[in-house]
Write an enzyme that holds these catalytic residues in place. Structure first.
Site, short mmCIF file in Angstrom:
data_model
loop_
_atom_site.label_atom_id
_atom_site.label_comp_id
_atom_site.label_asym_id
_atom_site.label_seq_id
_atom_site.Cartn_x
_atom_site.Cartn_y
_atom_site.Cartn_z
NE ARG A 111 -3.03 8.51 -3.80
CZ ARG A 111 -1.72 8.76 -3.71
NH1 ARG A 111 -0.86 7.76 -3.55
NH2 ARG A 111 -1.29 10.00 -3.78
CB ILE A 121 -0.98 0.03 1.19
CG1 ILE A 121 -0.24 -0.04 2.53
CG2 ILE A 121 -2.00 -1.08 1.08
CD1 ILE A 121 -1.17 0.05 3.75
CG ASP A 122 -0.14 4.31 -2.61
OD1 ASP A 122 0.52 3.48 -3.26
OD2 ASP A 122 -1.17 4.86 -3.06
CE LYS A 123 6.64 9.19 3.05
NZ LYS A 123 7.55 10.24 2.52
#
Length: 355
Positions: free
Chosen positions: A262, A158-160
């Site tokens: 997103r 998953i993204d930062k």
């Protein structure tokens, strides 16, 4: 496809300069003839085609040991290398004593609740302080686990600045089994997202290929499902709570592409709240009053990241065959943000415009 985020930059070479191999790719037997700049762009997805062409002009793209121009067409069996005038950054994953929020652990796997701001794996600009560095420390006394072995470790990412659940495999067998479950779409994952929207519908489906945005290599873009560019992606969403100008939704993924939620929400005109990369830090809906603007800025300060949380994760245990389901509570920043919006729409005595 490689795991690291690679950006070709600052390429200056001369004929007598020592060159260092940074990446090596062997062209697949079934590969059709393809310009080497396009081939490298697919392999180094965080580097633009223009940068790759500059690398070729500088003599940094080699095929079978010889520099080639951008229009060279790769053939099956070709060895394509990126050669630069500086040594490659040491990407060895070292154990680092970083706290982990471990939800579940056994001899096969670990389920971790990731905090905002933590990169999951070393890459360009983030070679330390990642989740996998923390896992390497946590498992430092386990002789069968090597964080540098691609056959163990992270099963997905998953993204930062996204919070929530991730599964890490301790054994090659566990990673292979879990990887197949993700590939076959038999895992269950849901995300909570606050988006700029006042939907007329209660639920919906978004389908569109996800590809790297050629105008911004740090962002993804959405293309038609029948496009030959990008990877197929499907997101299902449903309303959880309405706030008038924003809406809390649950997203369930059929696929797991980079920035999928997103990019998909941006595509339909409803970026995630406070998602700077996809335009969510603009005031996209609501009043023009200074009071409302101040309220939104306060909201941005409460949760200064994309409002996205990987809430649930479900899979079949790789050895026991038992169904495993996990739920992560809302992180403090997202919880505070939602409370702020509830106060705004209810007009309670708890003035939402106050700090």
């Amino acid at each position: 496809m490689i795991d690291e985020d690679i950006v070709i930059d600052d390429i200056e070479t001369t004929d007598d300069e020592q060159l260092y191999e940074h990446f090596r790719f062997e062209v697949d037997p079934g590969q059709a003839k393809l310009r080497v700049d396009k081939y490298m762009q697919e392999k180094l997805q965080h580097s633009s085609r223009s940068r790759i062409q500059k690398a070729a002009d500088a003599g940094s793209i080699h095929v079978n040991g010889q520099p080639v121009k951008s229009n060279y067409k790769v053939r099956p069996g070709d060895i394509v290398t990126l050669m630069l005038g500086r040594p490659r950054h040491d990407t060895t994953i070292e154990p680092e004593d970083i706290p982990l929020d471990i939800v579940y652990e056994d001899d096969q796997l670990i389920v971790v609740n990731k905090a905002a701001g933590m990169v999951v794996h070393p890459g360009a600009g983030n070679f330390h302080g990642t989740l996998i560095n923390a896992v390497a420390w946590h498992l430092r006394n386990l002789p069968t686990f090597d964080a540098n072995d691609p056959e163990v470790g992270l099963v997905h990412r998953i993204d930062k600045d996204t919070t929530g659940l991730l599964v890490v495999a301790k054994t090659p067998e566990a990673k292979s089994n879990l990887g197949k479950q993700f590939y076959n779409k038999t895992t269950h994952r849901s995300y909570l997202a606050l988006v700029w929207a006042n939907f007329l519908e209660d639920e919906g489906r978004i389908e569109g290929n996800i590809a790297r945005d050629p105008r911004n290599r740090l962002r993804m873009t959405v293309l038609p499902p029948d496009s030959e560019i990008g990877k197929p992606a499907v997101t299902h969403w449903r309303i959880v709570e309405r706030f008038g100008y924003t809406t809390l939704i649950e997203c369930r993924l059929e696929t797991g592409r980079t920035h999928q939620i997103r990019a998909h929400m941006k595509q339909i005109g409803h970026p995630l709240f406070c998602d700077e990369t996809y335009g969510g830090t603009e005031i996209l809906r609501g009043q023009r009053s200074s009071t409302y603007k101040a309220f939104i800025q306060n909201c941005f300060r409460l949760c200064p990241r994309q409002a996205l949380h990987a809430q649930t994760l479900g899979f079949v245990h790789p050895t026991t065959g038992q169904q495993m389901d996990f739920t992560s509570p809302l992180p403090d920043d997202l919880d505070a943000l939602l409370k702020k919006w509830r106060g705004y729409i209810k007009g309670t005595a708890d003035d939402p415009f106050k700090e």
